[in-house]
Design a protein around this motif. Structure first.
Motif, PDB file in Angstrom:
ATOM      1  N   UNK A 290      62.998 -64.994  11.460  1.00 32.65           N
ATOM      2  CA  UNK A 290      62.408 -66.418  11.435  1.00 32.65           C
ATOM      3  C   UNK A 290      60.525 -66.212  11.739  1.00 32.65           C
ATOM      4  N   UNK A 291      59.751 -66.496  11.936  1.00 33.35           N
ATOM      5  CA  UNK A 291      58.376 -66.272  12.139  1.00 33.35           C
ATOM      6  C   UNK A 291      57.465 -67.400  12.683  1.00 33.35           C
ATOM      7  N   UNK A 292      57.011 -66.975  13.850  1.00 38.84           N
ATOM      8  CA  UNK A 292      56.944 -67.265  15.372  1.00 38.84           C
ATOM      9  C   UNK A 292      54.931 -67.659  15.343  1.00 38.84           C
ATOM     10  N   UNK A 293      54.559 -68.159  15.582  1.00 39.87           N
ATOM     11  CA  UNK A 293      53.576 -68.117  15.785  1.00 39.87           C
ATOM     12  C   UNK A 293      52.835 -67.478  17.292  1.00 39.87           C
ATOM     13  N   UNK A 294      51.791 -66.331  17.070  1.00 44.37           N
ATOM     14  CA  UNK A 294      51.276 -65.691  18.034  1.00 44.37           C
ATOM     15  C   UNK A 294      50.404 -65.902  18.929  1.00 44.37           C
ATOM     16  N   UNK A 295      50.268 -66.195  20.056  1.00 46.50           N
ATOM     17  CA  UNK A 295      48.878 -66.423  20.482  1.00 46.50           C
ATOM     18  C   UNK A 295      48.176 -65.851  21.025  1.00 46.50           C
ATOM     19  N   UNK A 296      48.349 -64.684  21.280  1.00 47.32           N
ATOM     20  CA  UNK A 296      47.461 -63.576  21.077  1.00 47.32           C
ATOM     21  C   UNK A 296      46.611 -62.770  19.416  1.00 47.32           C
ATOM     22  N   UNK A 297      47.539 -63.618  18.495  1.00 50.54           N
ATOM     23  CA  UNK A 297      45.634 -63.280  17.273  1.00 50.54           C
ATOM     24  C   UNK A 297      46.404 -64.969  17.035  1.00 50.54           C
ATOM     25  N   UNK A 298      46.029 -65.955  17.821  1.00 46.19           N
ATOM     26  CA  UNK A 298      45.184 -66.872  17.912  1.00 46.19           C
ATOM     27  C   UNK A 298      44.141 -66.806  18.511  1.00 46.19           C
ATOM     28  N   UNK A 299      43.966 -66.141  19.546  1.00 48.52           N
ATOM     29  CA  UNK A 299      43.426 -65.736  20.699  1.00 48.52           C
ATOM     30  C   UNK A 299      42.764 -64.363  20.684  1.00 48.52           C
ATOM     31  N   UNK A 300      42.347 -63.782  20.070  1.00 45.98           N
ATOM     32  CA  UNK A 300      42.749 -62.115  19.689  1.00 45.98           C
ATOM     33  C   UNK A 300      41.675 -62.124  21.057  1.00 45.98           C
ATOM     34  N   UNK A 301      40.598 -62.587  21.433  1.00 46.09           N
ATOM     35  CA  UNK A 301      39.093 -62.186  22.466  1.00 46.09           C
ATOM     36  C   UNK A 301      39.099 -62.991  22.933  1.00 46.09           C
ATOM     37  N   UNK A 302      40.139 -63.187  24.572  1.00 49.64           N
ATOM     38  CA  UNK A 302      39.688 -64.481  25.462  1.00 49.64           C
ATOM     39  C   UNK A 302      38.083 -64.807  26.078  1.00 49.64           C
ATOM     40  N   UNK A 303      37.937 -63.161  25.390  1.00 49.99           N
ATOM     41  CA  UNK A 303      36.172 -63.232  26.623  1.00 49.99           C
ATOM     42  C   UNK A 303      35.446 -64.375  25.524  1.00 49.99           C
ATOM     43  N   UNK A 304      35.594 -64.327  24.943  1.00 48.85           N
ATOM     44  CA  UNK A 304      34.739 -65.019  23.665  1.00 48.85           C
ATOM     45  C   UNK A 304      34.841 -66.552  23.855  1.00 48.85           C
ATOM     46  N   UNK A 305      33.894 -67.531  23.556  1.00 51.42           N
ATOM     47  CA  UNK A 305      33.450 -68.220  23.536  1.00 51.42           C
ATOM     48  C   UNK A 305      34.384 -69.469  21.660  1.00 51.42           C
ATOM     49  N   UNK A 306      34.801 -70.678  22.454  1.00 50.85           N
ATOM     50  CA  UNK A 306      35.511 -71.270  21.117  1.00 50.85           C
ATOM     51  C   UNK A 306      34.798 -71.402  20.466  1.00 50.85           C
ATOM     52  N   UNK A 307      32.863 -71.768  20.454  1.00 53.56           N
ATOM     53  CA  UNK A 307      32.008 -72.381  19.417  1.00 53.56           C
ATOM     54  C   UNK A 307      31.853 -70.916  18.576  1.00 53.56           C
TER      55      UNK A 307
END
Length: 946
Positions: A290-307
């Motif tokens: 099955x395919x499962x969402x990978x959190x690391x691919x959604x937030x590849x760089x946590x130093x960045x802001x959402x903006x």
């Protein structure tokens, strides 16, 4: 007078580059067609003989049926006599569906399903006990025997561990004339308006009858009726509860667990099919993953802001509903869109990913009032999942896949089947476990199986087991003992897929058929060659004609008749230069004969390169069958990775080493197979992988477009003074887009005239006369040549023509260097032979600027190549290594292996018997190994006595 029963007679064949040739092919013999790559072997075997066989078959259909099939074009040949039904076993015919496996292609899995449905023993997934099923008479006898003289309640279970108030159910039961029910172990009278607590789970049974068991005729009749009624209401299950007891005993017409009462439906072959709703695992739909969402691919760089684009699927901030909702979530969980993602609380991240629905109040400092905010947010992870599952377009699905990982299905653990199907066993193994064994182990399992079955089970299984054993034997005969039945067919190499089809054909035992095979020895170690040749001889001996397009020395020497096409390739080929028995061939003055007799040879290098002293070390690889392998790749050398088919070469290189390197240099996302660590990556700059996937085969693709050189040529034409005055851009010189192309034929150069009931006819476009471009475009000339003239040039002509334009010259020179100087720039990719396509691909990759520190990975580059072509290819590779680059070749061909500087031999066997490095070092060092199969065949090449 020609005897058509003994020969196939081809007269006047002119397909592609064949020069009006006549050829007589003996029937019921093993015939090998050989010659340089691109000389016209496939044109004769597939595009003439096979195409005509297919056309004749379709001609037998009615005119009405033919219009739906689309007529097949008659090959350009005067006549073919003595042709029997033709079956082609090509390399490109495997299914790319994830549902197609080795088991389904060979039909062994279909027989296994039948075996398990008819002779399998069912076990309970709750207790592990053997399931039982009874006929009504058996149940009656058991009740009379076990409860004689006792008072019992006969119950029909209707609800099992489910919530609800069930008022309508009780009304329905009362209407049927029953007065008592047992709810959660307590017998009660049915009263009007009766219901139970809807929020609790309940077990409800109807009390069908209460009686004291005795051995009388009346009791016999009453019990029969009671059992019948209970079975009807309880859907083939009833319970017997002794008065004063609390635990009931279950009886069922279906398979049933004697302790817990769970029952399985009667097994059918479909119950064990992962392609049928009856058998497939409901979670992964029978795919095993099955395919499962990978959190690391959604937030590849946590130093960045959402903006500033910290949430990859949403990108940079824009005024949209999604960002408005995130702002609201920010107010609720105290974060700003300008904060780095790493500083946002876990709780808020969870809402961002998985969504949330809540209302909250915020004090407005400026207005001094409270304001209500509502979060109604699906969550990024849920949105990506829903897009993947319900997307209407492939592009959306592909987009969603970028943020997901493929994982083994947690419910069936990759077995693909539903839980019940996995609890049917034969000799303590379920069908998924058998599909997981490699063919050699499966053969072992079935060898002793008949002794372990008895009675009816043996009688039923005997014929099926015989069928399975025969088919397994054919797979063993063609050297595929290392594959397992659950291996996906899209992961097979061309040679493997072809040999599976060959095994299936031998299994079908047809007689009087003409088989045409395209290089079946690809990907096969010398050791298994003998097996393959024996299989082809077996096909011939039962009364079939076998034509093989092949370059392999052993195959040529074992043939009954050899046809050599040449003398060169492309327009310099297409003639029959010799034919006859292999021994007669050796006396001819042809390239093939020279290589077979040893007049010409690919010489062993005088000395081996020492490399630059640096190395890449890969430790602890355990993917597929690799057994914790640690291996070093010396840089600045040509490395050969060898070993029998299935020993683990592709797993080590294509599935482990390449994905690691690709991720390191180019951020590739393919996940490597498990390994512990890798060192030395800093010693090289980039990696280039040249694998076996075919190049785009459409009539609009050609060597110029595939190698990318056409883009440069178009830019050059756009820069000519005349084009600049007219304002033409490079797109003007493309035959794929409107503007510069001829619109009558849309840049195809040909027009299709549809003929009802007959094959479509292709004629040259009368507007552009096959030039593909309109008049205005053709008026632009560079050195007196129009863009259409350039496409008609051969590579050799183009190399001289563009000598002063480095970007174009470099790419064309590489194509010339790999021996393809004779093809034209605009030749349709569909007309390229397998070996030519392989070398176009090689040339495309090899023409990329090498840094002198590049690591090339080539997977069987000799596919489709003649001895002479291999010599030319090795010269190109040698030049690259001399510049300081590293080349790693996965290869079985001894002509290549003897030329490398360093061999890594994996083995000893394929499948579970492989996965270890058994020898490494220079060819001379590896040849001393007494156990290695590669060493055994390498010794004669290096003139080392056995």
């Amino acid at each position: 007078m020609i005897n058509y029963e003994e020969n196939i007679e081809v007269q006047g064949a002119r397909v592609h580059n064949l020069k009006n040739i006549d050829v007589t092919i003996p029937r019921e013999k093993l015939v090998v067609i050989t010659g340089l790559s691109g000389s016209g072997k496939s044109s004769l075997a597939f595009d003439t003989i096979y195409a005509e066989g297919q056309r004749r078959y379709i001609e037998t259909f009615s005119a009405y049926a033919r219009q739906f099939l689309g007529g097949l074009e008659r090959p350009d040949v005067d006549k073919i006599d003595g042709l029997s039904p033709v079956i082609a076993i090509e390399q490109k015919t495997t299914s790319k569906s994830p549902r197609s496996t080795v088991g389904t292609i060979t039909e062994i899995y279909d027989f296994l399903r039948l075996l398990f449905a008819r002779a399998g023993d069912a076990y309970s997934y709750n207790t592990g006990e053997k399931m039982v099923s009874y006929s009504d008479d058996q149940i009656k006898e058991l009740i009379k025997k076990d409860y004689n003289g006792k008072k019992i309640n006969v119950l029909a279970p209707v609800i099992k561990s489910r919530k609800g108030h069930y008022r309508e159910l009780f009304e329905q039961i009362a209407k049927q004339g029953f007065v008592k029910v047992r709810i959660d172990g307590e017998v009660k009278d049915i009263v009007k308006g009766m219901k139970v607590d809807r929020y609790k789970t309940h077990d409800i049974e109807i009390v069908i009858d209460r009686l004291k068991v005795s051995d009388t005729e009346d009791m016999d009749k009453r019990l029969s009726e009671t059992i019948n009624t209970a079975m009807y209401s309880g859907e083939n299950v009833l319970m017997v509860l002794e008065e004063g007891q609390t635990v009931a005993r279950y009886f069922s017409r279906d398979l049933m667990c004697p302790t817990t009462g769970i029952s399985y439906p009667v097994p059918e072959p479909n119950t064990f099919s992962f392609n049928s709703p009856k058998g497939m695992c409901p979670n992964c739909n029978g795919l095993g993953h099955v395919y499962e969402v990978n959190e690391k691919k959604i937030f590849p760089n946590k130093k960045l802001s959402i903006k500033s684009g910290g949430i990859a699927p949403l990108g940079d901030y824009k005024k949209s509903w999604a960002f408005k909702q995130i702002e609201t979530i920010g107010q609720r969980y105290n974060f700003e869109l300008t904060d780095p993602i790493s500083s946002i609380s876990e709780e808020a991240i969870d809402v961002l990913l998985n969504g949330g629905h809540e209302t909250f109040e915020v004090d407005s400092k400026t207005l001094g009032v409270k304001r209500n905010y509502k979060i109604d947010y699906e969550g990024i992870a849920n949105f990506i999942k829903s897009q993947y599952e319900e997307a209407g377009t492939t592009a959306l699905k592909r987009w969603a896949k970028e943020y997901m990982d493929k994982i083994t299905c947690p419910e069936c653990e990759g077995a693909r089947l539903r839980k019940e199907s996995l609890y049917f066993k034969i000799d303590e193994r379920n069908i998924a476990e058998l599909a997981h064994l490699d063919i050699a182990e499966l053969a072992e399992f079935f060898k002793g199986l008949e002794k372990k079955l008895e009675g009816n089970q043996l009688k039923i299984a005997e014929e099926i087991i015989k069928e399975i054993k025969t088919r397994i034997q054919f797979l063993l005969d063609v050297g595929l003992d290392y594959l397992s039945l659950n291996r996906s067919s899209k992961s097979l190499s061309g040679g493997e897929a072809q040999r599976i089809r060959l095994a299936t054909q031998i299994g079908s035992q047809l007689v009087g058929v003409l088989y045409i095979l395209d290089e079946p020895s690809i990907g096969l170690h010398q050791r298994d060659n003998t097996r393959l040749i024996k299989s082809l001889e077996a096909l011939r001996d039962i009364g079939n004609s076998v034509i093989v397009v092949e370059h392999d020395r052993d195959m040529i020497e074992c043939a009954d008749h050899v046809i050599d096409i040449g003398p060169r390739a492309g327009k310099h080929g297409g003639e029959i230069i010799s034919q006859g028995h292999p021994d007669e061939l050796k006396n001819e003055n042809t390239l093939t004969a020279d290589y077979i007799t040893g007049k010409r040879e690919i010489a062993v290098p005088k000395k081996r390169r020492k490399g630059n002293g640096k190395k890449i070390t890969l430790s602890g690889s355990t993917g597929n069958n690799l057994k914790n392998v640690t291996v070093s790749f010396p840089l600045g050398q040509m490395i050969g990775v060898t070993g029998v088919s299935g020993s683990g070469k592709s797993t080590l290189i294509n599935e482990t080493l390449y994905p690691i390197m690709n991720a390191h240099y180019f951020n590739g996302v393919k996940k490597p197979m498990p390994y512990k660590k890798i060192t030395g990556l800093e010693h090289i700059d980039k990696v280039i992988d040249i694998n076996q996937s075919p190049i785009g085969r459409t009539p609009r693709s050609n060597p110029a477009t595939y190698t990318g050189v056409f883009g440069e040529i178009r830019s050059l034409f756009a820069k000519t003074p005349e084009a600049a005055i007219r304002g033409y851009k490079p797109g003007r010189f493309s035959f794929n887009v409107k503007g510069g192309r001829c619109e009558t034929c849309q840049g195809g150069g040909l027009r299709v005239i549809e003929m009802n009931f007959l094959p479509d006819v292709y004629v040259e476009c009368e507007t552009c006369n096959g030039k593909r471009f309109n008049r205005e475009t053709l008026e632009i000339r560079y050195k007196g040549k129009s863009i259409a003239d350039v496409l008609e040039m051969t590579i050799n002509e183009a190399v001289d023509f563009f000598e002063l334009i480095p970007k174009i010259y470099r790419k064309l020179k590489t194509i010339q260097d790999v021996g393809l100087g004779y093809i034209s720039l605009g030749q349709q990719s569909t007309t390229l032979s397998g070996g030519e396509a392989q070398r176009i691909k090689l040339a495309t990759e090899l023409s990329k600027r090498d840094t002198g520190n590049t690591f090339y990975i080539l997977d069987e580059p000799t596919t489709g190549l003649h001895f002479e072509d291999i010599r030319v290819l090795m010269e190109v590779l040698t030049r690259l290594v001399d510049k300081g680059n590293t080349i790693l070749v996965i290869e079985h061909n001894m002509d290549v292996i003897k030329m490398v500087d360093y061999i890594i031999d994996i083995g000893y066997e394929g499948g579970r018997g492989g996965g270890k490095v058994v020898a490494q070092g220079t060819p001379e060092e590896v040849a001393q190994d007494k156990k290695s199969y590669t060493a055994k065949y390498l010794r004669p090449e290096l003139n080392i006595p056995d």
